[in-house]
Design a protein around this motif. Sequence first.
Motif, PDB file in Angstrom:
ATOM      1  N   LEU A   4     -10.011  -2.615   0.820  1.00  0.00           N
ATOM      2  CA  LEU A   4     -10.152  -1.333   0.139  1.00  0.00           C
ATOM      3  C   LEU A   4      -8.966  -0.414   0.443  1.00  0.00           C
ATOM      4  O   LEU A   4      -8.423   0.246  -0.443  1.00  0.00           O
ATOM      5  N   LEU A   5      -8.560  -0.391   1.706  1.00  0.00           N
ATOM      6  CA  LEU A   5      -7.415   0.422   2.105  1.00  0.00           C
ATOM      7  C   LEU A   5      -6.137  -0.095   1.456  1.00  0.00           C
ATOM      8  O   LEU A   5      -5.276   0.690   1.036  1.00  0.00           O
ATOM      9  N   TYR A   6      -6.032  -1.420   1.366  1.00  0.00           N
ATOM     10  CA  TYR A   6      -4.827  -2.012   0.769  1.00  0.00           C
ATOM     11  C   TYR A   6      -4.730  -1.661  -0.716  1.00  0.00           C
ATOM     12  O   TYR A   6      -3.662  -1.246  -1.191  1.00  0.00           O
ATOM     13  N   ILE A   7      -5.841  -1.822  -1.458  1.00  0.00           N
ATOM     14  CA  ILE A   7      -5.777  -1.545  -2.892  1.00  0.00           C
ATOM     15  C   ILE A   7      -5.636  -0.046  -3.145  1.00  0.00           C
ATOM     16  O   ILE A   7      -5.030   0.377  -4.145  1.00  0.00           O
ATOM     17  N   LEU A   8      -6.159   0.767  -2.235  1.00  0.00           N
ATOM     18  CA  LEU A   8      -5.963   2.222  -2.342  1.00  0.00           C
ATOM     19  C   LEU A   8      -4.485   2.570  -2.188  1.00  0.00           C
ATOM     20  O   LEU A   8      -3.920   3.327  -2.985  1.00  0.00           O
ATOM     21  N   PHE A   9      -3.854   1.980  -1.172  1.00  0.00           N
ATOM     22  CA  PHE A   9      -2.440   2.248  -0.902  1.00  0.00           C
ATOM     23  C   PHE A   9      -1.552   1.708  -2.021  1.00  0.00           C
ATOM     24  O   PHE A   9      -0.674   2.414  -2.529  1.00  0.00           O
ATOM     25  N   THR A  10      -1.797   0.459  -2.429  1.00  0.00           N
ATOM     26  CA  THR A  10      -0.953  -0.142  -3.468  1.00  0.00           C
ATOM     27  C   THR A  10      -1.162   0.557  -4.813  1.00  0.00           C
ATOM     28  O   THR A  10      -0.223   0.689  -5.609  1.00  0.00           O
ATOM     29  N   GLY A  11      -2.392   1.013  -5.075  1.00  0.00           N
ATOM     30  CA  GLY A  11      -2.647   1.747  -6.305  1.00  0.00           C
ATOM     31  C   GLY A  11      -1.842   3.039  -6.362  1.00  0.00           C
ATOM     32  O   GLY A  11      -1.222   3.354  -7.373  1.00  0.00           O
ATOM     33  N   LEU A  12      -1.842   3.787  -5.251  1.00  0.00           N
ATOM     34  CA  LEU A  12      -1.042   5.011  -5.174  1.00  0.00           C
ATOM     35  C   LEU A  12       0.439   4.699  -5.378  1.00  0.00           C
ATOM     36  O   LEU A  12       1.142   5.411  -6.100  1.00  0.00           O
ATOM     37  N   LEU A  13       0.897   3.615  -4.741  1.00  0.00           N
ATOM     38  CA  LEU A  13       2.304   3.242  -4.830  1.00  0.00           C
ATOM     39  C   LEU A  13       2.681   2.832  -6.250  1.00  0.00           C
ATOM     40  O   LEU A  13       3.737   3.226  -6.765  1.00  0.00           O
ATOM     41  N   ILE A  14       1.819   2.060  -6.910  1.00  0.00           N
ATOM     42  CA  ILE A  14       2.088   1.645  -8.287  1.00  0.00           C
ATOM     43  C   ILE A  14       2.147   2.861  -9.209  1.00  0.00           C
ATOM     44  O   ILE A  14       3.031   2.969 -10.066  1.00  0.00           O
ATOM     45  N   GLY A 134       5.031  -6.758 -13.475  1.00  0.00           N
ATOM     46  CA  GLY A 134       5.815  -7.104 -12.293  1.00  0.00           C
ATOM     47  C   GLY A 134       5.278  -6.439 -11.033  1.00  0.00           C
ATOM     48  O   GLY A 134       5.207  -7.071  -9.968  1.00  0.00           O
ATOM     49  N   LEU A 135       4.886  -5.183 -11.137  1.00  0.00           N
ATOM     50  CA  LEU A 135       4.344  -4.473  -9.977  1.00  0.00           C
ATOM     51  C   LEU A 135       3.004  -5.079  -9.546  1.00  0.00           C
ATOM     52  O   LEU A 135       2.734  -5.236  -8.343  1.00  0.00           O
ATOM     53  N   PHE A 136       2.153  -5.408 -10.516  1.00  0.00           N
ATOM     54  CA  PHE A 136       0.859  -6.010 -10.198  1.00  0.00           C
ATOM     55  C   PHE A 136       1.050  -7.339  -9.470  1.00  0.00           C
ATOM     56  O   PHE A 136       0.330  -7.654  -8.513  1.00  0.00           O
ATOM     57  N   ALA A 137       2.026  -8.117  -9.943  1.00  0.00           N
ATOM     58  CA  ALA A 137       2.300  -9.404  -9.307  1.00  0.00           C
ATOM     59  C   ALA A 137       2.886  -9.215  -7.908  1.00  0.00           C
ATOM     60  O   ALA A 137       2.524  -9.924  -6.964  1.00  0.00           O
ATOM     61  N   ARG A 138       3.796  -8.249  -7.772  1.00  0.00           N
ATOM     62  CA  ARG A 138       4.459  -7.998  -6.485  1.00  0.00           C
ATOM     63  C   ARG A 138       3.458  -7.599  -5.415  1.00  0.00           C
ATOM     64  O   ARG A 138       3.532  -8.056  -4.265  1.00  0.00           O
ATOM     65  N   PHE A 139       2.493  -6.757  -5.758  1.00  0.00           N
ATOM     66  CA  PHE A 139       1.531  -6.263  -4.772  1.00  0.00           C
ATOM     67  C   PHE A 139       0.192  -6.994  -4.817  1.00  0.00           C
ATOM     68  O   PHE A 139      -0.765  -6.560  -4.169  1.00  0.00           O
ATOM     69  N   ASN A 140       0.149  -8.083  -5.576  1.00  0.00           N
ATOM     70  CA  ASN A 140      -1.071  -8.895  -5.665  1.00  0.00           C
ATOM     71  C   ASN A 140      -2.273  -8.017  -6.001  1.00  0.00           C
ATOM     72  O   ASN A 140      -3.340  -8.111  -5.382  1.00  0.00           O
ATOM     73  N   PHE A 141      -2.078  -7.150  -6.985  1.00  0.00           N
ATOM     74  CA  PHE A 141      -3.101  -6.163  -7.321  1.00  0.00           C
ATOM     75  C   PHE A 141      -4.323  -6.805  -7.974  1.00  0.00           C
ATOM     76  O   PHE A 141      -5.407  -6.225  -7.974  1.00  0.00           O
ATOM     77  N   ARG A 147     -13.710  -7.309  -5.687  1.00  0.00           N
ATOM     78  CA  ARG A 147     -14.932  -7.007  -6.434  1.00  0.00           C
ATOM     79  C   ARG A 147     -14.654  -5.867  -7.413  1.00  0.00           C
ATOM     80  O   ARG A 147     -13.583  -5.268  -7.387  1.00  0.00           O
ATOM     81  N   TYR A 148     -15.654  -5.565  -8.231  1.00  0.00           N
ATOM     82  CA  TYR A 148     -15.460  -4.525  -9.256  1.00  0.00           C
ATOM     83  C   TYR A 148     -15.085  -3.176  -8.660  1.00  0.00           C
ATOM     84  O   TYR A 148     -14.288  -2.427  -9.226  1.00  0.00           O
ATOM     85  N   TYR A 149     -15.667  -2.844  -7.478  1.00  0.00           N
ATOM     86  CA  TYR A 149     -15.382  -1.545  -6.873  1.00  0.00           C
ATOM     87  C   TYR A 149     -13.945  -1.467  -6.350  1.00  0.00           C
ATOM     88  O   TYR A 149     -13.380  -0.368  -6.247  1.00  0.00           O
ATOM     89  N   HIS A 150     -13.355  -2.607  -6.010  1.00  0.00           N
ATOM     90  CA  HIS A 150     -11.942  -2.606  -5.628  1.00  0.00           C
ATOM     91  C   HIS A 150     -11.079  -2.115  -6.794  1.00  0.00           C
ATOM     92  O   HIS A 150     -10.166  -1.306  -6.617  1.00  0.00           O
ATOM     93  N   TYR A 151     -11.400  -2.636  -7.993  1.00  0.00           N
ATOM     94  CA  TYR A 151     -10.601  -2.270  -9.162  1.00  0.00           C
ATOM     95  C   TYR A 151     -10.810  -0.810  -9.556  1.00  0.00           C
ATOM     96  O   TYR A 151      -9.865  -0.131  -9.979  1.00  0.00           O
ATOM     97  N   ILE A 152     -12.054  -0.321  -9.415  1.00  0.00           N
ATOM     98  CA  ILE A 152     -12.317   1.092  -9.715  1.00  0.00           C
ATOM     99  C   ILE A 152     -11.469   1.980  -8.816  1.00  0.00           C
ATOM    100  O   ILE A 152     -10.788   2.909  -9.273  1.00  0.00           O
ATOM    101  N   ILE A 153     -11.482   1.671  -7.514  1.00  0.00           N
ATOM    102  CA  ILE A 153     -10.677   2.439  -6.555  1.00  0.00           C
ATOM    103  C   ILE A 153      -9.193   2.271  -6.851  1.00  0.00           C
ATOM    104  O   ILE A 153      -8.406   3.228  -6.781  1.00  0.00           O
ATOM    105  N   GLY A 154      -8.799   1.051  -7.222  1.00  0.00           N
ATOM    106  CA  GLY A 154      -7.391   0.777  -7.514  1.00  0.00           C
ATOM    107  C   GLY A 154      -6.872   1.588  -8.680  1.00  0.00           C
ATOM    108  O   GLY A 154      -5.805   2.207  -8.597  1.00  0.00           O
ATOM    109  N   TYR A 155      -7.627   1.625  -9.778  1.00  0.00           N
ATOM    110  CA  TYR A 155      -7.172   2.356 -10.964  1.00  0.00           C
ATOM    111  C   TYR A 155      -7.232   3.869 -10.752  1.00  0.00           C
ATOM    112  O   TYR A 155      -6.391   4.609 -11.284  1.00  0.00           O
TER     113      TYR A 155
END
Length: 212
Positions: A4-14, A134-141, A147-155
């Motif tokens: 969750l922390l990873y997808i939160l961080f990578t989402g902000l970065l993307i 390219g960004l999605f691939a680079r950060f394995n987004f 799970r679905y909640y990962h993607y909600i937090i990510g977007y």
Amino acid sequence: MESLLYILFTGLLIGILVSAPMGPVGMLVIQRTLNKGRMAALFTGMGASLSDLIYCLLTGLGLSFVTDFITSNQNILQIIGSGVLIAYGLYLFRCNPSRSLSPSTVAANTYWRDFATGFLFTFSNPLILFFIIGLFARFNFMDTNYRYYHYIIGYISITLGAIGWWFLITFIIDKLRKHINVRSMWIINRVIAVLLILIALIGLITGIKKII
């Protein structure tokens, strides 16, 4: 928790990386911060953020029929987007920055027009889709273990990252406005207008060449 922390961080970065390149929308935000005020510029950036989010959703949800349409028609979309940029560049080149010294009477519906132009300027550049891929691939987004909640937090994070970038840019430019006089604003208007027209002409020529 780590995921969750990873997808939160990578989402902000993307979100930041997608917004950060100082293209036409970036120059438009600077010009509007100086001429119309920070709120108008922020609405422009928010419109661009919505467009970025839509492209991110198209990438993430794998809507192949949409991405295939954009890919197959990217030259036409590029020509249309270039035409819009040229029209706005000519308008900006001719406008009088001294009008910004008059008392502000900007209505709420004007802000939504700023929002709409920010959205259309960004959405008319479908090439950003490949940058996002390219960004999605680079950060394995798009990890299959999410799970679905990962993607909600990510977007949500992508949106916050993009809006946060525009908030920062408008804040900095707004602080610099005190050191800018009418002549400086006139020069900035002309320079930004010329850059927009040049970018648009390159896109227009490229799109036409590819079609021919």
